[in-house]
Each structure stands twice: as C-alpha cells, then as structure tokens.
Write an enzyme that holds these catalytic residues in place. Structure first.
Site, PDB file in Angstrom:
ATOM      1  N   GLU A 204       0.914  -1.222  -0.109  1.00  0.00           N
ATOM      2  CA  GLU A 204      -0.045  -0.017  -0.082  1.00  0.00           C
ATOM      3  C   GLU A 204       0.905   1.084   0.067  1.00  0.00           C
ATOM      4  O   GLU A 204       0.503   2.111   0.712  1.00  0.00           O
ATOM      5  CB  GLU A 204      -0.790   0.015   1.326  1.00  0.00           C
ATOM      6  CG  GLU A 204      -1.791  -1.128   1.021  1.00  0.00           C
ATOM      7  CD  GLU A 204      -2.746  -1.222   2.482  1.00  0.00           C
ATOM      8  OE1 GLU A 204      -4.104  -1.434   2.178  1.00  0.00           O
ATOM      9  OE2 GLU A 204      -2.401  -0.814   3.582  1.00  0.00           O
TER      10      GLU A 204
HETATM   11  C1  TNX Z   1      -4.282  -4.025   4.697  1.00  0.00           C
HETATM   12  S1  TNX Z   1      -2.692  -6.133   4.409  1.00  0.00           S
HETATM   13  C2  TNX Z   1      -3.219  -3.980   5.199  1.00  0.00           C
HETATM   14  C3  TNX Z   1      -3.168  -3.324   6.588  1.00  0.00           C
HETATM   15  C4  TNX Z   1      -4.485  -3.024   7.151  1.00  0.00           C
HETATM   16  C5  TNX Z   1      -5.201  -4.293   6.833  1.00  0.00           C
HETATM   17  C6  TNX Z   1      -6.494  -4.268   7.692  1.00  0.00           C
HETATM   18  C7  TNX Z   1      -1.584  -5.121   4.381  1.00  0.00           C
HETATM   19  C8  TNX Z   1      -0.380  -5.604   3.739  1.00  0.00           C
HETATM   20  N1  TNX Z   1      -2.074  -3.913   4.510  1.00  0.00           N
HETATM   21  O1  TNX Z   1      -2.235  -2.100   6.488  1.00  0.00           O
HETATM   22  O2  TNX Z   1      -4.121  -3.092   8.691  1.00  0.00           O
HETATM   23  O3  TNX Z   1      -5.521  -4.323   5.530  1.00  0.00           O
HETATM   24  O4  TNX Z   1      -7.285  -5.755   7.444  1.00  0.00           O
END
Ligand code: TNX
Length: 535
Positions: free
Chosen positions: A341
């Site tokens: 992300e």
């Molecule tokens: C996605 S999974 C994210 C996290 C959040 C999560 C909540 C991932 C690698 N990044 O930053 O906490 O979703 O479900």
C-alpha cells in the site's frame, strides 16, 4: 497428599457419568451411545491432522506412578521439552510426574536418527507407555502438542481434575507439509505487551505454528527501540489507534519475546513496513520528510498516505541503522520489509527504494520477506513474497506474483478473504473489519495452498500465514476471539498433507478443541458451522 484431593471428585464424576449414560439410554433409544468419559479420544482427533494415524491396541494411562523419561545422553533442549510437558500435566492430574533417566515405560521423549525431518515425530501409545521419537527437539515439542490433544480437555486446567488420563493405543507418524506456518500480530495499530505476545505464542504452539511475524511499525506507532534513532520508539511509539498511550518494546523486552518463542519452537519474523505505512517514523524525525517538516502523530485507521523520502540520502542511513539493530536482535532468518500500500510513493520511487533496501537486509545476514507488491519491483534472490490478495484480485496482479514465483521467489500465502483473522465472521461480529469480506470458519479452511495461485509452481509455496491486524483489537480476549476458531484451520493447511483435507472431518476435530479452549481460558467465537460438544 494431592491424590487424596482427587479421590472424592473422581467418585462423584464416575457416579455422575453413570447417571448421564443411563439418562442418555432412556431418552435416545436407537441413537449411538454417548462416549463415556473414560473412553480415550480417538487417535486421529488431532488438529492439525497428522500425516498418518494407525490406531490399535489397548490405551495407555497416566497414573500417580508415571514418570517422564529422557535418555541419559539427552541434552538441554530435550530436557526442557520434557519439563514443559510435565508442567502441563502436573496441575490437572495432581501427579508428581518426575523427570527421570531410569527405568522403563512412562512417557518417553527420545531423539533418534530417522526420516522424521527437522519437525516431524512418531508417537507410539501402548499400555506400557507413550514414546515420542524425533530427530530434533522441535519434533518432540510438536509430538507433545499431539499428546495433549489425545488426553481429556480437562488436562489443560490449572487445578486438580478427576481424570482418568488415558491415551488411545496406536502410532502416529507426522511431519509438516510446509516449513513456514505463520501467524502475524499487528502490535502497531494497538500495542500489546510482552505478556500478551507470550500468551499468543503459547496458543500458536498448540497448533504447531512455527513463525510469528510481528508488525512492529506502521503509521500509528513504532514499537521497537532503535538506539541510533531513539525518538522512533519514545515519540513514534507514544500513541495508537484511538489515541491511547501506545508503547514499545525495549531491546530487553524484544529479546525476551525471542527467547520465549524459541522455547515454543517459534521463530520471530520482525517487520518494519516501508516505504509507506511510515507516519510514526516521519513524525519522529523531521529530516526523514522530503519537505523537512514532521507530520503530527496519527491515531486514525486510514492507509496509504505516508512515504519515506526515496531521494534523500538520510533515508538510507536511517534504514541501514534500523535494519542493523533489528538484525542484531533477530536470531531468525527473515526480516520483513513490508512494501504494501505504498500509494504515496511513485512506482519508479518504489522500485528505486526496494532496489536499495533489499541489499541492506542481505548485508546484515537476513533474508527479505515483503508483501506481494514487492514483486512489482525486483525481489532479491531468495526473497519471499507474502500474497495477501483475494479470490477476486485481478488476473494481472496474480500473474505478477506467479511470474515472480516461477522465477524463484518463494511464496507465503495469506489470502485476505480466507486467512485475515481481523475479518469479521458475520456482519454481527462485534470486532474486526470487512473490507475483504465476511470470513466464516469453513471459508478460511476450505482452500488448498498448493493450487491456490494460478500459474505459481507448487514448489514455490513455502507455507501460509494468518495475519491479525489490530485496528479494532485492544485485549488478549479480542485477539483470541478473532483467531479462534480460524487459526487452527490455517495451521492445518500449513501442516497436514493435502490428502487429509476435508471440512466434514475437520469440523468434528475442530469441535473437540472447544472444551480445551474453555479449560485454557481462551475466548473464541462459537461458530454455528462447528458441531461444538454440548453440556
Ligand atoms: C491491509 S494487508 C493492510 C493493513 C491493514 C489491513 C486491515 C496489508 C499488507 N495492509 O495495513 O491493517 O488491511 O485488514
């Protein structure tokens, strides 16, 4: 003396179960008789399912005379596993269960050459004793977990129980399908203490999980002391989601977690998430920001708004220092660098950053793990990518990961709509999120890691991991409610041969865990999909 204590309750219990059997006979003519309390659990009622189970012969019974035996030549680790087993059995049985190198029978733990592999074991049970054999202490430890499940659930209680303590006769031969069987705990969104992490480690060990990935940094908190950048923990760790006090692990705290995990044959995988998910670091040091200005601490739950400054040299001094200090705290093989992300980092900058940071992990002797977006850059040789997509993730993204896997990148599978333990079970689940969907127990179990990702060779799959993100979780009972009963299913996907896989048999084995969790004080979701024992 303690034996006397148990005499009265045992008599009461026997009378009680006689009455129950009589009542069952009176009211359920034609139905299968309820199993009597004295009957040992069937040898195959184990999660994760063992590779092979050969029931047969009369059961073994632990009595006041039972000893826990190791060979005279046994080293420290074998003795430690024996002491751990005795420590579990003593409070509930009330027996002394001394450790000994003498005599015959009893519960014997022994190392021997054989084709057990680094974590496999054989458990043999017969009237004259139970023997667990392995070629390494980890295998003995996993065998001990199996033995616990073959005893009545009351063995897990902390006070003397009536027994009897019988183990069905026969032989189990067991070893894992995958070397990597992980759980992840997000200690950034909400901080969890050393004691809370240890409690979770004990719960992971029950199901032969051998990797604990700690998500040590994110926008909301930096949780590990770094001597060369002290404000990361002291300031960057001073809050959490919702504005609570947060916290961080001192180096001594972290070493204590590592040490404790090792006694449960769990390897720690520390994660510093980069280049996104870095607000806590950016808030702690103005010079890490491209504009030289520190943002405020963040206590919300948005993602994707922060980025390290990819073109500033100080960024790499920072990353080098953090990785060096973290690697020095880590006897384990892996260092997780996040990489998910990074919505505030351009693609070109992301590639530049990963190209510079991955060699730093190698420089300090560790192997890179990254979230699967790492496959959009160039994964280092030997790196593992952690896939967290969904069934519905686009074909192009899946193919990018599969292509990396064909090219030698190992995979750890954490499909979010299967094994993200922070997803709600149903719309009424009081905790958790639902961005990846609602994930009931059957859905989290019913998939095959070996064939999950189209185009990825089965040999690239190193295992599975169940992440638990903590935006909505603050207490150990919250962790447990989300992890149980889904976590044991993920553990089974990681450990058991594909041939043992099947929901209908699994749900019965899973149901038998409920009374164990009751005995251990583990909070869990009583999913209507699971036929929990009644009464
Ligand atoms: C996605 S999974 C994210 C996290 C959040 C999560 C909540 C991932 C690698 N990044 O930053 O906490 O979703 O479900």
């Amino acid at each position: 003396m303690r034996r006397h204590h148990s005499t009265t309750p045992r008599l009461t219990r026997v009378l009680g179960s006689l009455l129950l059997v009589a009542a069952a006979g009176a009211f359920s003519v034609g139905a299968a008789p309820a199993p009597r309390a004295a009957e040992p659990a069937p040898l195959d009622r184990v999660v994760p399912a063992p590779a092979s189970v050969e029931p047969g012969g009369a059961p073994y019974r632990i009595t006041a005379a039972t000893r826990v035996r190791v060979d005279g030549a046994a080293g420290f680790s074998v003795r430690r596993v024996a002491a751990y087993l005795a420590g579990i059995l003593r409070p509930s049985t009330g027996y002394r269960l001394p450790l000994t190198e003498q005599g015959e029978g009893g519960i014997r733990l022994r190392l021997a050459k054989g084709s057990f592999g680094p974590e496999g074991y054989r458990l043999n049970s017969a009237p004259d004793g139970v023997t667990i054999t392995a070629s390494a202490p980890a295998g003995l430890f996993h065998g001990v977990q199996t033995l616990r499940q073959l005893l009545p659930a009351a063995v897990e209680r902390g006070t003397v129980q009536p027994g009897p303590w019988t183990v069905a006769g026969g032989t189990i031969e067991d070893h894992p399908r995958y070397a990597y069987r992980g759980a992840m705990l997000d200690v950034s969104r909400h901080f969890f203490t050393v004691g809370q992490v240890k409690r979770y480690i004990d719960q992971l060990a029950l199901y032969k999980i051998n990797e604990l990935h700690l998500h040590l940094s994110d926008d909301q908190g930096w949780r590990i002391a770094v001597d060369s950048w002290p404000r990361l923990a002291s300031y960057g760790g001073s809050t959490e989601v919702g504005g609570g006090a947060g916290g961080h692990y001192t180096k001594a705290d972290y070493r204590e977690i590592v040490r404790y995990a090792a006694t449960r044959y769990v390897e720690l995988v520390p994660e510093i998430d980069m280049p996104g998910h870095t607000n806590a670091a950016l808030a702690s040091y103005a010079r890490l920001n491209c504009d030289g200005t520190a943002p405020p601490l963040y206590t919300g739950t948005q993602v994707g708004f922060s980025s390290l400054c990819v073109n500033k040299p100080v960024t790499y001094d920072f990353v080098d220092d953090v990785i060096r200090e973290l690697a020095a705290l880590t006897p384990g093989r892996y260092l997780h660098i996040g990489g998910d992300e990074a919505h505030s980092t351009s693609h070109a900058d992301y590639v530049t950053f990963m190209d510079r940071v991955q060699p730093l992990v190698a420089k300090y002797g560790k192997t890179v793990i990254g979230w699967h977006q790492l496959t959009g850059a160039t994964p280092a040789k030997g790196a593992l990518a952690q896939y967290w997509g969904l069934d519905g993730t686009g074909a192009a993204e899946k193919e990018q990961v599969a292509a990396a896997a064909r090219n030698g990148t190992g995979l750890v599978l954490s499909p979010a709509d299967r094994v993200y333990l922070d997803m709600k079970y149903t719309k009424d689940t009081p905790l958790g999120l639902s961005w990846a969907g609602l994930v009931e127990v059957k859905r989290s179990y019913d998939w095959d890691p070996g064939t999950y990702l189209p185009g990825a060779p089965a040999s690239a799959v190193r295992g599975v991991e169940a992440p638990l993100w903590s935006e909505t979780l603050t207490r150990s009972s919250d962790i447990e409610y989300m992890a149980f009963p889904r976590l044991p299913g993920v553990a089974e996907l990681g450990w058991s041969p594909a041939a043992t896989h099947g929901w209908d048999a699994y749900k019965v084995r899973l149901a038998a865990q409920g009374p164990r969790w009751d005995a251990l004080g583990i909070t869990y979701y009583r999913s209507p999909q699971v036929p929990w024992p009644t009464g």
